[in-house]
Design an enzyme around this catalytic site. Structure first.
Site, PDB file in Angstrom:
ATOM      1  N   SER A 233       0.788 -29.887   0.964  1.00  0.00           N
ATOM      2  CA  SER A 233      -0.506 -29.427   0.464  1.00  0.00           C
ATOM      3  C   SER A 233      -1.531 -30.542   0.581  1.00  0.00           C
ATOM      4  CB  SER A 233      -0.394 -29.003  -1.001  1.00  0.00           C
ATOM      5  OG  SER A 233      -0.317 -30.142  -1.850  1.00  0.00           O
ATOM      6  N   ASP A 234      -2.789 -30.169   0.821  1.00  0.00           N
ATOM      7  CA  ASP A 234      -3.846 -31.144   0.615  1.00  0.00           C
ATOM      8  C   ASP A 234      -3.792 -31.534  -0.854  1.00  0.00           C
ATOM      9  OD1 ASP A 234      -6.014 -32.818   0.907  1.00  0.00           O
ATOM     10  OD2 ASP A 234      -7.288 -31.320   1.859  1.00  0.00           O
ATOM     11  N   TRP A 235      -4.317 -32.701  -1.180  1.00  0.00           N
ATOM     12  CA  TRP A 235      -4.153 -33.256  -2.517  1.00  0.00           C
ATOM     13  C   TRP A 235      -4.874 -32.384  -3.556  1.00  0.00           C
ATOM     14  CZ3 TRP A 235      -1.393 -35.288   0.813  1.00  0.00           C
ATOM     15  CH2 TRP A 235      -0.621 -36.428   0.622  1.00  0.00           C
ATOM     16  N   GLY A 236      -4.091 -31.585  -4.268  1.00  0.00           N
ATOM     17  CA  GLY A 236      -4.641 -30.679  -5.273  1.00  0.00           C
ATOM     18  C   GLY A 236      -4.869 -29.270  -4.767  1.00  0.00           C
ATOM     19  N   ALA A 237      -4.309 -28.920  -3.606  1.00  0.00           N
ATOM     20  CA  ALA A 237      -4.557 -27.598  -3.019  1.00  0.00           C
ATOM     21  C   ALA A 237      -3.624 -26.512  -3.538  1.00  0.00           C
ATOM     22  CB  ALA A 237      -4.448 -27.674  -1.494  1.00  0.00           C
TER      23      ALA A 237
END
Length: 768
Positions: A233-237
């Protein structure tokens, strides 16, 4: 799948079979910001991943602003301008060596999204507006990095084109646009280079978060393209962690502690998350961890000076000569002329983008010092700052600049975009540079006819002063060695060979997304469809400031002798295209040969032409080389949304070759036959005219048409006056158009029941 990958997969599956439910859940979330959790009981190590994409950014602690020294290479918009796949491989390998030296196993890059709008805040991190160019460059980048035993993380998958409301925005687009524009660059990178991991984006795609989008992560990425790695995941996605696992999301970053771990465990215990699916997702991740651990090298160092030299080389090859009136450039170093260097960027360059990709460079060069070294003496070079860090100028600063420029033989003005004007996290609001930069260029050009503008920016800008300066050099964000590279180009030590990987529009109102960017209220509607970048400007016949693929040189090139391996081919066959390119100037140079394809009579609205192949050729003065390209079925195809696959419409295709999208001197056509019998399924909702095109539908078409047109058939031979005959023919024609465009089921009502449901069903049965 390689034998090594098969071994890692088998070993991973064996390890997963020995894990507890709690251990499986633990592995699927990061251990803090940059690492995975180890499982010492089973001998599974932790691996480290960190930001790229144009250099290593390994944080020294919790403060991400403090990171290890690393070579800062040019950003993606500059790298793409080289159009040099082999050189980008070298950059990738160098970054990987620095990763090995700093015990990093996965580099988060490259960024491979399309530049839908020149206002996109992260455009400096992305390669191009064209999927063929972006895909080939991304594949080379991945191959370079992974050749040194370091994994890549291809990002941001998918349709990530704006920063505004990026964590909640939905990119809404039709299937054809998705397939033809926003997915192919990822497809090329995955199928040609197999990145170890892919990073899913923050945004939704057609209302479904990328982190839980089964169509993207499972159906397309893994099943269609054969992706073998892990999705991060993108950071916090991450939103719904269980839905993410079901869709194929392997690793949540950064770690969320036991928040999502508990949800995974609960879902598995209650049967909401099948254990088999959980095991598949864990095993894919563990296989990547095993590969990374096996590829780890100890005692690795890298040559700081050698990497700086490579950074200077690639920066020099990424700088574009946009204008060179009266051959003002290169500067004649031996002529003892006075040079006014104006603009704070000359001494304090903007050399990289703002946001998560910022690298702590091993050293920084600036153009002022490098010019001093090459020109030989401060008595020949004058300096004026012209503006402050935000691009604000004053009457005093402008006057100082005028005096320095007026007393010189040539003035070089450094301008561009400060960090506050383009960065990750927000989109640009304008294509203009700061007012102070534009005022400075105006002031200098008024007193010095020999004015050169050197730009430092990550994406397209407007140039209201274009006609008042003699030369323009697009210096991009060219990394820590950019100052030396700019000096090399200005003085002719390097012959510029870069070309635009994105269109520079005249004004914001000319752009394809002028009224639709950024998408507001969490909705981005891609109403321009497949027409982004040069595809749009060509279709609308709009003259841009500088077209896609454009770039000048200190020499000239001539194209000739375009030949094909055959005058016609089947879509199952390949077409070899050859041509000759000659350096007709007096200095050695490199030319970027671009091949575009145009369909003569498309059955759907298609771009005027599309880039399908390119290569970079080095030529000595007077030297001629033969260039060869091989074209395949996909190069001629469009995505058919009725069949959900790529289809070639048989007919004539034009092959256009030259030095930019608006300069294609070689043109020739080829006939392409299709071996795919495209037979759409006819239903009660199909239009009457669709029956006529169907191989089994001719008789059915006549029956359907005559439900209404029968009266015309009956009266065809009635004698009429010329005026009556004209009116009758006109009525027949308009009625036929009306009937042809009518869904078949509507004939039941129009015939007042004389044509029945059963009659329609019988016809449909005959054409299946």
């Amino acid at each position: 799948m390689s034998e090594q990958s098969k071994n890692h997969k088998a070993r991973a599956q064996e390890l997963v079979s020995q894990m507890t439910l709690e251990e499986k859940a633990l592995l699927l979330s990061g251990n803090g910001s940059w690492t995975t959790h180890p499982l010492e009981r089973l001998g599974i190590p932790s691996i480290f991943m960190t930001d790229g994409p144009h250099g290593l950014r390994k944080a020294l602690g919790p403060n991400i602003a403090e990171s290890v020294p690393a070579t800062c290479f040019p950003t993606a918009s500059a790298l793409a301008s080289t159009w040099n796949t082999e050189l980008i491989k070298q950059v990738g390998a160098a970054m990987a060596q620095e990763c090995q030296a700093n015990d990093v196993q996965i580099l988060l890059g490259p960024g491979n999204n399309m530049k839908r709008s020149p206002l996109g805040g992260r455009n400096f991190e992305y390669f191009s507006e064209d999927p063929t160019l972006a895909g080939q460059l991304a594949a080379s980048y991945i191959q370079g990095v992974q050749s040194e035993g370091v994994g890549t993380c291809l990002k941001h998958f998918a349709v990530n084109n704006q920063e505004f409301e990026r964590m909640v925005n939905s990119s809404n687009l039709d299937e054809r646009t998705l397939r033809e524009i926003y997915l192919p660059a990822f497809e090329i990178a995955v199928t040609q280079a197999q990145p170890w991991s892919v990073m899913c984006s923050y945004n939704k795609v057609n209302g479904v978060y990328a982190s839980e989008n089964h169509l993207l992560l499972e159906d397309i990425l893994r099943e269609e393209w054969g992706f073998e790695g892990a999705v991060v995941s993108d950071w916090g996605a991450v939103h719904d962690r269980v839905k993410g696992i079901m869709a194929g999301l392997n690793l949540e970053m950064p770690g969320s502690g036991d928040v999502n771990r508990k949800k995974i465990i609960e879902a598995a215990k209650t049967g909401l998350l099948p254990v088999q699916r959980l095991d598949e997702v864990v095993a894919s991740l563990v296989a990547v961890v095993l590969k990374a651990a096996e590829s780890r090298k100890t005692g690795v160092t890298f040559d700081v000076e050698q990497h700086h030299a490579l950074a200077r080389q690639v920066a020099g090859e990424s700088i574009i000569l946009l204008k060179n009136e009266d051959n003002l450039l290169p500067l004649d170093v031996g002529a003892k002329k006075k040079i006014a260097v104006i603009g704070a960027f000359a001494k304090e360059p903007r050399y990289q983008g703002a946001g998560s990709s910022q690298v702590n460079p091993t050293r920084i060069s600036n153009a002022y010092d490098e010019l001093l070294a090459l020109v030989g003496g401060s008595e020949r070079i004058r300096y004026a700052s012209g503006y402050d860090i935000e691009g604000v100028t004053t009457a005093q600063l402008l006057e100082e600049a005028r005096q320095q420029a007026k007393d010189a033989d040539v003035a070089i003005v450094f301008a561009g975009l400060p960090d506050s004007h383009e960065s990750e996290g927000f989109d640009r609001s304008t294509l203009d540079m700061p007012e102070g930069h534009n005022r400075l260029i105006d002031a200098v050009s008024q007193v010095q006819p020999n004015t050169v503008v050197v730009l430092m920016n990550g994406s397209a800008i407007t140039m209201p002063w274009l006609g008042r300066v003699k030369a323009i050099v697009e210096g991009w964000l060219t990394g820590q060695a950019g100052g030396g590279a700019i000096a090399d180009v200005l003085t002719g030590r390097v012959n510029p060979s870069a070309k635009l990987a994105e269109t520079f529009p005249m004004r914001l109102e000319d752009t394809p997304t002028a009224t639709e960017f950024p998408g507001l209220n969490q909705q981005a509607h891609y109403g321009e469809g497949v027409f982004i970048g040069y595809r749009y400007y060509d279709k609308r016949n709009i003259t841009p400031l500088f077209p896609f693929g454009f770039g000048l040189s200190y020499t000239t090139f001539a194209y000739s002798e375009l030949t094909f391996s055959a005058p016609s081919i089947k879509d199952t066959e390949t077409l070899t295209v050859q041509l000759k390119v000659r350096n007709t100037g007096k200095v050695a140079g490199k030319e970027i040969v671009q091949l575009y394809i145009r369909e003569d009579r498309p059955v759907v609205s298609r771009p005027d032409k599309e880039l399908k192949a390119f290569t970079k050729v080095a030529l000595e003065p007077g030297e001629e080389k033969t260039v060869s390209f091989t074209l395949k079925q996909r190069d001629f195809a469009y995505y058919n949304t009725a069949l959900h696959r790529w289809v070639v419409n048989p007919g004539r295709f034009d092959i256009l070759v030259g030095g930019s999208s608006r300069d294609l001197p070689l043109r020739k056509h080829v006939q392409v036959e299709t071996t795919q019998v495209t037979v759409p399924t006819l239903t009660r909702n199909s239009m009457v005219k669709e029956f006529k095109k169907h191989p089994k539908g001719q008789e059915a078409y006549t029956l359907l048409k005559n439900v209404i047109m029968g009266s015309f058939e009956e009266k065809r031979h009635v004698k009429r006056t010329p005026q009556e005959e004209y009116a009758w023919k006109k009525a027949e024609m308009s009625t036929l158009v009306f009937v042809n465009d009518m869904p078949a089921y509507k004939l039941i009502n129009f015939s007042e029941g004389k044509f029945t449901e059963q009659m329609l069903n019988d016809i449909l049965a005959q054409v299946q």
